[in-house]
Design a protein around this motif. Structure first.
Motif: not given
Length: 264
Positions: A4-24
């Motif tokens: 599962p390592t690769h898909v978990i890494d991609d999940l983290c990246a997807e969350n981080d990208e969305l976080d940038l959109l809503v953080a401020d």
């Protein structure tokens, strides 16, 4: 056994990208309406936070998760909206902090899960890789709704390979939830990735097939766009029927999105 390592890494990246959109975002932006009727940006993030917490319980406390399932069975038509509504009423900074904490806890739990583990869910039990894939699918799909509300553009990435694979694997499930008998034979599915690579599924000599851009297929199976607005091609009557009912998410059939003006 899938690592599962690769898909978990991609999940983290997807969350981080969305976080940038809503953080401020301002409070007014959190209250912006999204394409999902009755749901604001806050509802979308609240839903992701609620589902991450549910997944965390499934991974770490099966008994507590079973209590959630029983609650869902008691209100099958409203429990998802109720969870989103409850979270959306929180102050914006509290909602954001809770979403961040919950998703981080889930990602750590998935990484720490023993190899071969399977966890209960609202559908069939899931492996760590399947759970991470489902969370990535929802994060991407709800992130699209948020971007639409904010007038932002999120370019597709090859992280969509996980969503595409899930969409193919849920073909029979989509038929079942519509009360239909799944086709006996596999289809050939050929999708052009955002990077230009070709993703293929099923036997090359299959009599029926689906072809087109991977992003369009992912939009279809997450029901973020109507088939009429997508460049997907079906060859064969069963493949054609599938494109009208496809869904990669658990639960009853979704209502989907109406076609854009001019495509009716």
């Amino acid at each position: 056994m899938a690592d599962p390592t690769h898909v978990i890494d991609d999940l983290c990246a997807e969350n981080d990208e969305l976080d940038l959109l809503v953080a401020d975002l301002s409070p007014e932006q959190w209250a912006s309406g999204t394409p999902a009727p009755g749901w604001t940006v806050a509802h979308q993030i609240a839903h992701l936070a609620w589902t991450d917490r549910s997944a965390l319980l499934a991974v770490t406390d099966a008994g507590a998760f079973q209590a959630l399932v029983e609650k869902a069975l008691a209100a099958p038509g409203s429990f998802v909206d109720d969870g989103a509504e409850e979270g959306a009423r929180l102050p914006c900074d509290e909602l954001l902090a809770g979403w961040r904490a919950g998703r981080d806890a889930l990602q750590r739990a998935l990484r720490a899960a023993p190899a071969g583990s399977r966890f209960p869910w609202y559908g069939p039990p899931m492996s760590a890789a399947s759970m991470a894939t489902a969370r990535l699918m929802e994060t991407w799909a709800h992130g699209l709704d948020i971007a639409d509300a904010l007038g932002a553009v999120r370019p597709p990435t090859d992280r969509l390979r996980h969503v595409a694979r899930l969409g193919v694997r849920t073909r029979d499930f989509a038929h079942t939830v519509h009360g239909l008998t799944p086709p006996a034979e596999e289809f050939r599915v050929e999708l052009r990735a955002p990077s230009g690579d070709l993703w293929t599924y099923g036997p090359a000599d299959a009599a029926q097939r689906v072809t087109g851009p991977a992003v369009d297929f992912c939009l279809l199976v997450t029901q973020r766009a109507h088939r009429a607005d997508l460049a997907l091609r079906a060859e064969g009557p069963d493949a054609d029927r599938w494109l009208g009912i496809a869904q990669a998410f658990a639960g009853p059939p979704g209502a989907g999105r109406p076609p854009k003006e001019g495509t009716r």
